[in-house]
Design a protein around this motif. Sequence first.
Motif, mmCIF file in Angstrom:
data_model
loop_
_atom_site.group_PDB
_atom_site.id
_atom_site.type_symbol
_atom_site.label_atom_id
_atom_site.label_comp_id
_atom_site.label_asym_id
_atom_site.label_seq_id
_atom_site.Cartn_x
_atom_site.Cartn_y
_atom_site.Cartn_z
ATOM 1 N N GLU A 9 -29.854 36.467 7.150
ATOM 2 C CA GLU A 9 -28.735 35.710 7.700
ATOM 3 C C GLU A 9 -27.730 36.674 8.326
ATOM 4 O OE1 GLU A 9 -26.681 32.843 9.079
ATOM 5 O OE2 GLU A 9 -28.327 32.271 7.731
ATOM 6 N N GLU A 10 -27.467 36.474 9.613
ATOM 7 C CA GLU A 10 -26.551 37.354 10.315
ATOM 8 C C GLU A 10 -25.091 37.054 9.989
ATOM 9 O OE1 GLU A 10 -27.457 39.915 11.918
ATOM 10 O OE2 GLU A 10 -29.609 39.510 11.888
ATOM 11 N N ARG A 11 -24.782 35.785 9.693
ATOM 12 C CA ARG A 11 -23.407 35.406 9.352
ATOM 13 C C ARG A 11 -23.437 34.586 8.060
ATOM 14 N NH1 ARG A 11 -18.425 35.434 11.239
ATOM 15 N NH2 ARG A 11 -17.009 33.720 10.779
ATOM 16 N N PRO A 12 -23.428 35.247 6.904
ATOM 17 C CA PRO A 12 -23.487 34.511 5.636
ATOM 18 C C PRO A 12 -22.225 33.673 5.412
ATOM 19 C CG PRO A 12 -24.030 36.841 5.345
ATOM 20 C CD PRO A 12 -23.453 36.696 6.710
ATOM 21 N N LEU A 13 -22.412 32.458 4.920
ATOM 22 C CA LEU A 13 -21.316 31.551 4.592
ATOM 23 C C LEU A 13 -21.647 30.850 3.275
ATOM 24 C CD1 LEU A 13 -20.645 29.951 8.095
ATOM 25 C CD2 LEU A 13 -19.239 31.666 6.951
ATOM 26 N N ALA A 14 -20.623 30.620 2.462
ATOM 27 C CA ALA A 14 -20.849 30.001 1.157
ATOM 28 C C ALA A 14 -21.310 28.554 1.296
ATOM 29 C CB ALA A 14 -19.571 30.072 0.331
ATOM 30 N N ARG A 15 -20.835 27.847 2.327
ATOM 31 C CA ARG A 15 -21.199 26.441 2.461
ATOM 32 C C ARG A 15 -22.674 26.244 2.817
ATOM 33 N NH1 ARG A 15 -17.941 27.318 7.121
ATOM 34 N NH2 ARG A 15 -19.128 27.236 9.071
ATOM 35 N N LYS A 16 -23.348 27.311 3.216
ATOM 36 C CA LYS A 16 -24.775 27.197 3.513
ATOM 37 C C LYS A 16 -25.638 27.222 2.256
ATOM 38 C CE LYS A 16 -24.429 29.430 8.065
ATOM 39 N NZ LYS A 16 -24.893 30.562 8.915
ATOM 40 N N ARG A 17 -25.087 27.648 1.136
ATOM 41 C CA ARG A 17 -25.828 27.735 -0.120
ATOM 42 C C ARG A 17 -25.092 27.008 -1.242
ATOM 43 N NH1 ARG A 17 -30.741 28.618 1.577
ATOM 44 N NH2 ARG A 17 -30.912 30.514 2.855
ATOM 45 N N PRO A 18 -24.802 25.707 -1.113
ATOM 46 C CA PRO A 18 -24.072 25.009 -2.186
ATOM 47 C C PRO A 18 -24.886 24.903 -3.469
ATOM 48 C CG PRO A 18 -24.846 23.444 -0.546
ATOM 49 C CD PRO A 18 -25.115 24.810 0.011
ATOM 50 N N GLY A 19 -26.195 24.767 -3.357
ATOM 51 C CA GLY A 19 -27.019 24.653 -4.554
ATOM 52 C C GLY A 19 -26.995 25.905 -5.406
ATOM 53 N N VAL A 20 -27.076 27.063 -4.770
ATOM 54 C CA VAL A 20 -27.056 28.319 -5.524
ATOM 55 C C VAL A 20 -25.676 28.553 -6.132
ATOM 56 C CG1 VAL A 20 -27.526 30.792 -5.400
ATOM 57 C CG2 VAL A 20 -28.819 29.220 -3.974
ATOM 58 N N VAL A 21 -24.621 28.166 -5.415
ATOM 59 C CA VAL A 21 -23.266 28.298 -5.955
ATOM 60 C C VAL A 21 -23.109 27.411 -7.193
ATOM 61 C CG1 VAL A 21 -20.814 27.966 -5.475
ATOM 62 C CG2 VAL A 21 -22.304 28.931 -3.728
ATOM 63 N N LEU A 22 -23.619 26.193 -7.132
ATOM 64 C CA LEU A 22 -23.553 25.305 -8.287
ATOM 65 C C LEU A 22 -24.367 25.845 -9.456
ATOM 66 C CD1 LEU A 22 -23.808 21.800 -6.569
ATOM 67 C CD2 LEU A 22 -21.808 22.799 -7.674
ATOM 68 N N LEU A 23 -25.503 26.474 -9.157
ATOM 69 C CA LEU A 23 -26.320 27.054 -10.220
ATOM 70 C C LEU A 23 -25.576 28.190 -10.924
ATOM 71 C CD1 LEU A 23 -29.091 27.050 -11.605
ATOM 72 C CD2 LEU A 23 -29.867 28.692 -9.880
ATOM 73 N N ALA A 24 -24.930 29.056 -10.153
ATOM 74 C CA ALA A 24 -24.146 30.136 -10.758
ATOM 75 C C ALA A 24 -22.960 29.580 -11.544
ATOM 76 C CB ALA A 24 -23.660 31.102 -9.670
ATOM 77 N N TYR A 25 -22.335 28.522 -11.025
ATOM 78 C CA TYR A 25 -21.232 27.886 -11.767
ATOM 79 C C TYR A 25 -21.736 27.279 -13.078
ATOM 80 C CZ TYR A 25 -18.398 23.874 -13.133
ATOM 81 O OH TYR A 25 -17.704 22.958 -13.854
#
Length: 346
Positions: A9-25
């Motif tokens: 990914e050339e421009r990483p953004l948090a909104r592109k990976r909501p599932g992984v963010v929820l998993l870490a949460y």
Amino acid sequence: MNHAQGTIEERPLARKRPGVVLLAYAFRLVAAFVLAWPFAVTLGGAVSGYPRGDAVLFDQGGMLLLEALRRSAGALRPATSSSLLLFVLVCFLSLLPLAALLGALGAKGRITARDLGAWALRPIGTFSLLLGAAAIVEAILGGIAIGIGNAVARRETIDLRAADQIRVGFVAGALLLVLFVSVFHDLARVATVRGELGFRASIKRAFAAFRSAPLSLLAGWSWRAALGAVLLGAALVVASRLGVERKSQVVAGFLVHQASVLAVFFLRASWLAAAIRHVDRVLPKTTTGPVVPALLPESPAEDDAEPPAPLGLLAPNPEENPSAEALDPVPVRPEEKVVAEERLDA
């Protein structure tokens, strides 16, 4: 770096990976429950006989809370010791979802559980070393700042009020130093995952990334941290006004708190994505195309192949190679040839 489907990914953004963010949460939520469980059971047992249950712990003045702590002191000491050891273990285990989150933020396309596992396990050794080094540096810098503040506050020419203000100021300065080290720590973690680097190389890349854009990095971290603090403060105000007299109020307060924590976690993921973009600028660019060896000539097609040259044309030229004369066959004189044929006939 080996991302999912071989893409980066050339421009990483948090909104592109909501599932992984929820998993870490979710991992952080479970870890918080495990750490708080011994204290909840101990204090809950101390006030279980009251009609309102543990709601009395939150009454104004906190008298029953202090009394519950006094009565539960014998049980809280071993619980505190075990919780400290468990906290250290959780700190190291939390490196796994953090590494998986960094890997997912830097990948493009669909990712699988196998990808997350690989990203989580690959840098665990370097992450552990960085965590230990950052903790030592933070403790040293914070201790030095607080020690200087106490030394200044103990001067005879300074009154008590000014001494307290000096101590508070130096504690705030120590906190800023710790936060600065944590920002640099995040850059080193990003360099470890993004470039598959070791301990020393990741620190060097973190220094390079910070030198390239220090104001942008600090500003990007600061506004996210400030917004997260505002969200947590607003959640505390709202939850306190909901009350804890009924179970529905307790559940509503819990949901408000967790909503703010989840928002802060998304801000954290957004900061990590920004750190990835900064670190990418100082990482060496690599090519993914096939490498053709320069020393191996391309083989011509069979249809275009030239016919082999006559043997005479392949004979060495003495003018081009003086040593070729030594490779020429020894000439045979005619009379010696006749004698040899006669011997064969005989």
